[in-house]
Motif scaffolding. Structure first.
Motif, PDB file in Angstrom:
ATOM      1  N   MET A   1      52.684 -16.455 -50.786  1.00 35.71           N
ATOM      2  CA  MET A   1      51.845 -17.606 -50.525  1.00 35.71           C
ATOM      3  C   MET A   1      50.518 -17.191 -49.926  1.00 35.71           C
ATOM      4  SD  MET A   1      54.654 -20.412 -49.180  1.00 35.71           S
ATOM      5  CE  MET A   1      53.399 -21.445 -48.522  1.00 35.71           C
ATOM      6  N   GLY A   2      50.389 -15.921 -49.587  1.00 36.50           N
ATOM      7  CA  GLY A   2      49.137 -15.448 -49.039  1.00 36.50           C
ATOM      8  C   GLY A   2      48.951 -15.761 -47.567  1.00 36.50           C
ATOM      9  N   LEU A   3      50.008 -16.170 -46.880  1.00 37.82           N
ATOM     10  CA  LEU A   3      49.917 -16.489 -45.458  1.00 37.82           C
ATOM     11  C   LEU A   3      50.103 -15.225 -44.635  1.00 37.82           C
ATOM     12  CD1 LEU A   3      52.069 -19.720 -45.536  1.00 37.82           C
ATOM     13  CD2 LEU A   3      49.587 -19.572 -45.447  1.00 37.82           C
ATOM     14  N   LYS A   4      49.477 -15.192 -43.499  1.00 39.36           N
ATOM     15  CA  LYS A   4      49.573 -14.039 -42.617  1.00 39.36           C
ATOM     16  C   LYS A   4      50.122 -14.486 -41.262  1.00 39.36           C
ATOM     17  CE  LYS A   4      45.790 -11.553 -44.822  1.00 39.36           C
ATOM     18  NZ  LYS A   4      46.383 -11.637 -46.079  1.00 39.36           N
ATOM     19  N   ALA A   5      50.490 -13.536 -40.437  1.00 38.22           N
ATOM     20  CA  ALA A   5      51.053 -13.839 -39.121  1.00 38.22           C
ATOM     21  C   ALA A   5      50.105 -14.717 -38.306  1.00 38.22           C
ATOM     22  CB  ALA A   5      51.368 -12.551 -38.374  1.00 38.22           C
ATOM     23  N   ALA A  26      60.721 -16.746 -35.567  1.00 33.96           N
ATOM     24  CA  ALA A  26      59.542 -15.902 -35.389  1.00 33.96           C
ATOM     25  C   ALA A  26      58.290 -16.747 -35.199  1.00 33.96           C
ATOM     26  CB  ALA A  26      59.374 -14.983 -36.592  1.00 33.96           C
ATOM     27  N   GLY A  27      58.396 -18.033 -35.434  1.00 35.99           N
ATOM     28  CA  GLY A  27      57.262 -18.941 -35.299  1.00 35.99           C
ATOM     29  C   GLY A  27      57.458 -20.143 -36.191  1.00 35.99           C
ATOM     30  N   ARG A  28      56.409 -20.946 -36.303  1.00 30.31           N
ATOM     31  CA  ARG A  28      56.467 -22.114 -37.182  1.00 30.31           C
ATOM     32  C   ARG A  28      55.101 -22.313 -37.818  1.00 30.31           C
ATOM     33  NH1 ARG A  28      57.117 -26.065 -32.200  1.00 30.31           N
ATOM     34  NH2 ARG A  28      55.004 -25.900 -31.475  1.00 30.31           N
ATOM     35  N   ILE A  29      55.128 -23.030 -38.938  1.00 31.72           N
ATOM     36  CA  ILE A  29      53.894 -23.319 -39.655  1.00 31.72           C
ATOM     37  C   ILE A  29      54.039 -24.701 -40.280  1.00 31.72           C
ATOM     38  CG2 ILE A  29      54.652 -22.239 -41.813  1.00 31.72           C
ATOM     39  CD1 ILE A  29      51.693 -21.248 -42.093  1.00 31.72           C
ATOM     40  N   THR A  30      52.956 -25.446 -40.328  1.00 34.34           N
ATOM     41  CA  THR A  30      52.956 -26.762 -40.961  1.00 34.34           C
ATOM     42  C   THR A  30      52.172 -26.651 -42.261  1.00 34.34           C
ATOM     43  OG1 THR A  30      53.076 -27.854 -38.817  1.00 34.34           O
ATOM     44  CG2 THR A  30      52.353 -29.194 -40.670  1.00 34.34           C
ATOM     45  N   LEU A  31      52.827 -27.042 -43.351  1.00 34.99           N
ATOM     46  CA  LEU A  31      52.226 -26.947 -44.679  1.00 34.99           C
ATOM     47  C   LEU A  31      52.345 -28.286 -45.400  1.00 34.99           C
ATOM     48  CD1 LEU A  31      53.881 -23.585 -45.771  1.00 34.99           C
ATOM     49  CD2 LEU A  31      51.533 -23.907 -44.984  1.00 34.99           C
ATOM     50  N   MET A  41      53.118 -33.615 -44.882  1.00 34.88           N
ATOM     51  CA  MET A  41      52.981 -32.450 -44.015  1.00 34.88           C
ATOM     52  C   MET A  41      54.364 -32.127 -43.466  1.00 34.88           C
ATOM     53  SD  MET A  41      49.908 -31.481 -44.220  1.00 34.88           S
ATOM     54  CE  MET A  41      49.724 -30.292 -42.917  1.00 34.88           C
ATOM     55  N   THR A  42      54.756 -30.861 -43.573  1.00 35.52           N
ATOM     56  CA  THR A  42      56.113 -30.463 -43.227  1.00 35.52           C
ATOM     57  C   THR A  42      56.083 -29.217 -42.364  1.00 35.52           C
ATOM     58  OG1 THR A  42      56.822 -31.331 -45.361  1.00 35.52           O
ATOM     59  CG2 THR A  42      58.373 -29.907 -44.212  1.00 35.52           C
ATOM     60  N   GLU A  43      56.816 -29.244 -41.272  1.00 34.73           N
ATOM     61  CA  GLU A  43      56.895 -28.087 -40.384  1.00 34.73           C
ATOM     62  C   GLU A  43      58.056 -27.196 -40.795  1.00 34.73           C
ATOM     63  OE1 GLU A  43      58.461 -27.761 -36.067  1.00 34.73           O
ATOM     64  OE2 GLU A  43      56.296 -28.150 -35.920  1.00 34.73           O
ATOM     65  N   PHE A  44      57.771 -25.906 -40.930  1.00 29.75           N
ATOM     66  CA  PHE A  44      58.784 -24.914 -41.271  1.00 29.75           C
ATOM     67  C   PHE A  44      58.940 -23.947 -40.108  1.00 29.75           C
ATOM     68  CE2 PHE A  44      57.173 -26.339 -45.330  1.00 29.75           C
ATOM     69  CZ  PHE A  44      58.323 -26.481 -46.087  1.00 29.75           C
ATOM     70  N   LYS A  45      60.158 -23.634 -39.767  1.00 28.52           N
ATOM     71  CA  LYS A  45      60.441 -22.588 -38.785  1.00 28.52           C
ATOM     72  C   LYS A  45      60.658 -21.306 -39.572  1.00 28.52           C
ATOM     73  CE  LYS A  45      61.951 -25.708 -35.441  1.00 28.52           C
ATOM     74  NZ  LYS A  45      62.701 -26.305 -34.531  1.00 28.52           N
ATOM     75  N   ILE A  46      59.986 -20.254 -39.169  1.00 28.03           N
ATOM     76  CA  ILE A  46      60.018 -18.981 -39.881  1.00 28.03           C
ATOM     77  C   ILE A  46      61.057 -18.073 -39.240  1.00 28.03           C
ATOM     78  CG2 ILE A  46      58.647 -16.992 -40.627  1.00 28.03           C
ATOM     79  CD1 ILE A  46      57.708 -19.784 -41.701  1.00 28.03           C
ATOM     80  N   MET A  47      61.946 -17.560 -40.092  1.00 28.04           N
ATOM     81  CA  MET A  47      62.987 -16.655 -39.630  1.00 28.04           C
ATOM     82  C   MET A  47      62.729 -15.284 -40.235  1.00 28.04           C
ATOM     83  SD  MET A  47      64.589 -18.782 -37.780  1.00 28.04           S
ATOM     84  CE  MET A  47      65.954 -17.799 -37.235  1.00 28.04           C
ATOM     85  N   ASP A  48      62.835 -14.253 -39.422  1.00 32.92           N
ATOM     86  CA  ASP A  48      62.617 -12.882 -39.892  1.00 32.92           C
ATOM     87  C   ASP A  48      63.971 -12.262 -40.229  1.00 32.92           C
ATOM     88  OD1 ASP A  48      61.473 -10.497 -40.551  1.00 32.92           O
ATOM     89  OD2 ASP A  48      61.171  -9.838 -38.480  1.00 32.92           O
ATOM     90  N   LEU A  49      64.505 -12.671 -41.388  1.00 32.19           N
ATOM     91  CA  LEU A  49      65.790 -12.151 -41.845  1.00 32.19           C
ATOM     92  C   LEU A  49      65.939 -12.406 -43.329  1.00 32.19           C
ATOM     93  CD1 LEU A  49      67.917 -14.843 -42.154  1.00 32.19           C
ATOM     94  CD2 LEU A  49      67.540 -14.781 -39.722  1.00 32.19           C
ATOM     95  N   PRO A  50      66.752 -11.601 -43.992  1.00 32.86           N
ATOM     96  CA  PRO A  50      66.932 -11.830 -45.431  1.00 32.86           C
ATOM     97  C   PRO A  50      67.698 -13.122 -45.685  1.00 32.86           C
ATOM     98  CG  PRO A  50      68.343 -10.039 -44.665  1.00 32.86           C
ATOM     99  CD  PRO A  50      67.489 -10.455 -43.508  1.00 32.86           C
TER     100      PRO A  50
END
Length: 109
Positions: A1-5, A26-31, A41-50
């Protein structure tokens, strides 16, 4: 998606995994999420795992979009200005994605 930390809002939200284990995001982002011609507009919680999932959409998004989900029929139905929109799942494609994710391979289109 081209998003960065830098696009993430850093948080330490605890989440409970399907296995019952507690994890920290690991954080959250609203897309902006588009389904058909509807957007929310939807908030996603980012998980650093497969994971075999790209995203898990929850009740907040379903309510904002006025969605009626059917797991049996693998479809979502929701109102639009043109009438009722329907999004259907594809079990064969979903299984291919899941198997590829487990194998750690990219999927050819």
């Amino acid at each position: 998606m081209g998003l960065k930390a830098i696009n993430l809002t850093l948080t330490k939200d605890p989440l409970v995994a399907f296995s019952g284990a507690q994890m920290v995001s690991a954080g959250r982002i609203t897309l902006l999420v588009r389904a058909g011609n509807q957007t929310a507009m939807t908030e996603f919680k980012i998980m650093d795992l497969p994971s075999p999932y790209n995203a898990i959409i929850g009740c907040t998004w379903l309510a904002a979009m006025k969605v009626i989900p059917s797991t049996y029929h693998q479809q979502l139905r929701f109102p639009t200005v043109e009438g009722i929109m329907e999004i259907r799942g594809d079990q064969v494609a979903a299984r291919r994605c899941y198997m590829a994710a487990l194998a750690g391979k990219a999927i050819a289109p």
